[in-house]
Scaffold this active site. Structure first.
Site, mmCIF file in Angstrom:
data_model
loop_
_atom_site.group_PDB
_atom_site.id
_atom_site.type_symbol
_atom_site.label_atom_id
_atom_site.label_comp_id
_atom_site.label_asym_id
_atom_site.label_seq_id
_atom_site.Cartn_x
_atom_site.Cartn_y
_atom_site.Cartn_z
ATOM 1 N N HIS B 62 0.831 -1.321 0.044
ATOM 2 C CA HIS B 62 -0.051 -0.054 0.153
ATOM 3 C C HIS B 62 0.835 1.407 0.191
ATOM 4 C CE1 HIS B 62 1.095 -0.735 4.020
ATOM 5 N NE2 HIS B 62 0.316 0.614 4.649
ATOM 6 N N HIS B 64 1.312 3.821 1.731
ATOM 7 C CA HIS B 64 1.758 4.679 3.057
ATOM 8 C C HIS B 64 3.365 4.805 3.049
ATOM 9 C CE1 HIS B 64 -2.077 4.158 5.789
ATOM 10 N NE2 HIS B 64 -2.109 5.205 4.718
ATOM 11 N N ASP B 66 5.868 4.692 4.928
ATOM 12 C CA ASP B 66 6.953 3.498 5.602
ATOM 13 C C ASP B 66 6.955 2.241 4.815
ATOM 14 O OD1 ASP B 66 4.084 3.156 6.431
ATOM 15 O OD2 ASP B 66 4.586 1.927 8.312
ATOM 16 N N HIS B 67 6.114 2.258 3.541
ATOM 17 C CA HIS B 67 6.089 1.036 2.942
ATOM 18 C C HIS B 67 6.872 1.190 1.414
ATOM 19 C CE1 HIS B 67 3.849 -1.673 5.450
ATOM 20 N NE2 HIS B 67 3.636 -0.737 6.095
ATOM 21 N N HIS B 142 -7.326 -1.817 5.641
ATOM 22 C CA HIS B 142 -6.476 -0.941 6.104
ATOM 23 C C HIS B 142 -7.120 0.404 5.804
ATOM 24 C CE1 HIS B 142 -3.255 0.497 8.160
ATOM 25 N NE2 HIS B 142 -2.311 0.924 7.042
ATOM 26 N N ASP B 212 -0.230 -3.600 5.742
ATOM 27 C CA ASP B 212 -0.709 -3.602 7.145
ATOM 28 C C ASP B 212 -2.147 -3.977 6.954
ATOM 29 O OD1 ASP B 212 1.432 -2.291 7.521
ATOM 30 O OD2 ASP B 212 0.821 -0.299 7.741
ATOM 31 N N HIS B 270 6.242 -5.062 12.571
ATOM 32 C CA HIS B 270 5.357 -3.782 12.648
ATOM 33 C C HIS B 270 4.917 -3.357 13.735
ATOM 34 C CE1 HIS B 270 2.622 -0.866 10.745
ATOM 35 N NE2 HIS B 270 3.632 -1.023 9.719
#
Lengths: 308, 308
Positions: B62, B64, B66-67, B142, B212, B270
């Protein structure tokens, strides 16, 4: 009254398992200034135990990825940590585009304001000032518009030798005149030179950051007598043609700049990953400028206080 | 015939001095698949000694930060290293916008093609297939559209017991029929079951990545009997309301998913940086699913070959 530099990332565009892309933090009297923000800067800040919240000003030399890709993660972390204080960024005007992209696609909930201060190209300019420090930007010579930064403590006043207050019965007005460099006319009519009544102040300390850049002698005017100079040294002199083509410097060229600028200490970094021995870089620079050191991850360089 | 997972980054959105944001690499018979690409992924790949050039397919769960924030640096490095091979990215259709931004502002000289394969929302779908592996994407739950990934070896054929070639005078055609599961009619007229003539093949090995996501029982259908399951566990069960609000799972919920899916082994990661003791996360999950391990930086999890 700290004046110290922490190196967070020292690699050129290709990081390794131990070398991070460009980032440094200067601590001036507990004000923390972040200079460049390569990928992994936030993890390096953690390792160096520098509190994120203490940084309110970030200086970006130029918009190549190895100097800015850490901004996204750092800004995200600030938001997650609940930052409310404004954050000031200084860099090329297109830095605005990068921040806008970040906000639009990754941080629509961003809860603190980010102000980009666009720098003027080809100008020596003051970009920041507070009670203790002035910061200047100046042009470097790279493939895209690039800025060097000079961080300079403000001049300090003379310190009155306290015994003279009683000896000459000084009032506040007289004290202010003396520490501003005016001689005293004593009640006896005698003229006492201010230098006899005072202790010389500490010298202004300074740091200059010059990366990325081809050799560019003009900057020695801006950074004259700088105490600590970081100058990139991507190549060895044997590869100076490559340095020229790519807009970078050799270790020897960095050392010559330090010598010409009459710098106190030279840090070199941004070494190309083609070289296996960093000692070769240091040896080459030290032939011309013995006080050369490697800008290595998590190393701290303090500039001591010295009286004039 | 390797089937092993290397964890590159295991932190939640706030990395630390030792924990990097999400990224993992799955090695299937020396094909390397990168899953998520948080900041610092390229440095972690170096530490894990995984050759960048071996990665041709990157799966993004996805969008976001942090990915994905490690993509910029990794793509830059590929270009600097002279990559010419096409790179395939799989993720939400808006991944295209991120790649376009990167090319426009940081990589106009990009010399290899990058193909974004947009995934269909709310669908179980096959996204990749070659001789040895099939890869599927499926929906997670998510705050933004998020995909889980299932990596599955292709079925293997039965292995003929070699002594039977001479014993029954088998020709190539007969051999192919037997290893495809057909019984042999011997020249004597006797029917010999294929299971007597062959050795059972190795089982298909599989890995699923679920991060996530809030707890989402529907995925247990997609990942049934998976050998190795990575499932995020951002919170402890005591904070399950927080998990629900933020679209994350608790360690207990991850364990229950593993149990319901009849998984072989569960990796959790995570973890929110609010918890100081990762043992608490593991203990909570192991109450329900004893075969739970921590997805920790640079740890390698091998899935062994087992006969059916």
């Amino acid at each position: 009254m700290t004046f110290e530099l922490t190196v967070l990332g020292s690699s050129s565009a290709l990081p390794t398992s131990t070398k991070f892309p460009s980032a440094q933090v200067l601590n001036v009297h507990e004000r923390f200034f972040l200079i460049d923000c390569g990928e992994g800067t936030q993890m390096q800040l953690r390792k160096a135990k520098i509190k994120f919240g203490r940084i309110d000003h970030i200086f970006i030399s130029h918009l190549h990825g190895d100097h800015v890709f850490g901004l996204f993660g750092l800004l995200s972390t600030y938001n997650l940590l609940g930052r409310k204080k404004k954050l000031h960024l200084y860099g090329h005007s297109q830095l605005n585009i990068i921040i806008d992209f970040y906000i639009t696609h990754f941080a629509q909930d961003n809860a603190f304001s980010i102000e980009v201060h666009p720098l003027l190209e080809r100008k020596y300019q003051k970009v920041y000032e507070d009670k203790v420090v002035e910061i200047f930007a100046f042009p470097l010579k790279h493939r895209v518009p690039t800025f060097g930064f000079l961080f300079m403590e403000k001049p300090r006043k003379l310190n009155l030798k306290k015994e003279n207050i009683e000896k000459y019965g000084l009032n506040l007005n007289q004290i202010l005149e003396i520490i501003n460099g005016k001689d005293l006319v004593a009640s006896s009519g005698e003229i006492i030179p201010f230098s006899e009544l005072t202790i010389a102040p500490y010298k202004r300390r300074s740091f200059a950051y010059c990366s990325d850049t081809a050799v560019y002698n003009k900057i020695t005017v801006y950074i004259e007598k700088v105490d600590l100079l970081y100058h990139e040294a991507t190549f060895l002199e044997a590869d100076k043609n490559l340095a020229k083509i790519t807009g970078h410097s050799t270790a020897l060229q960095a050392a010559k700049i330090a010598l010409k600028a009459n710098a106190g200490k030279l840090l070199i970094g941004h070494f190309s990953s083609r070289y296996k021995l960093k000692e070769d870089m240091l040896d080459e620079a030290r032939q011309v400028f013995p006080e050369t050191y490697e800008a290595e991850e998590l190393k701290v360089f303090k500039v001591p206080l010295v009286r004039k």
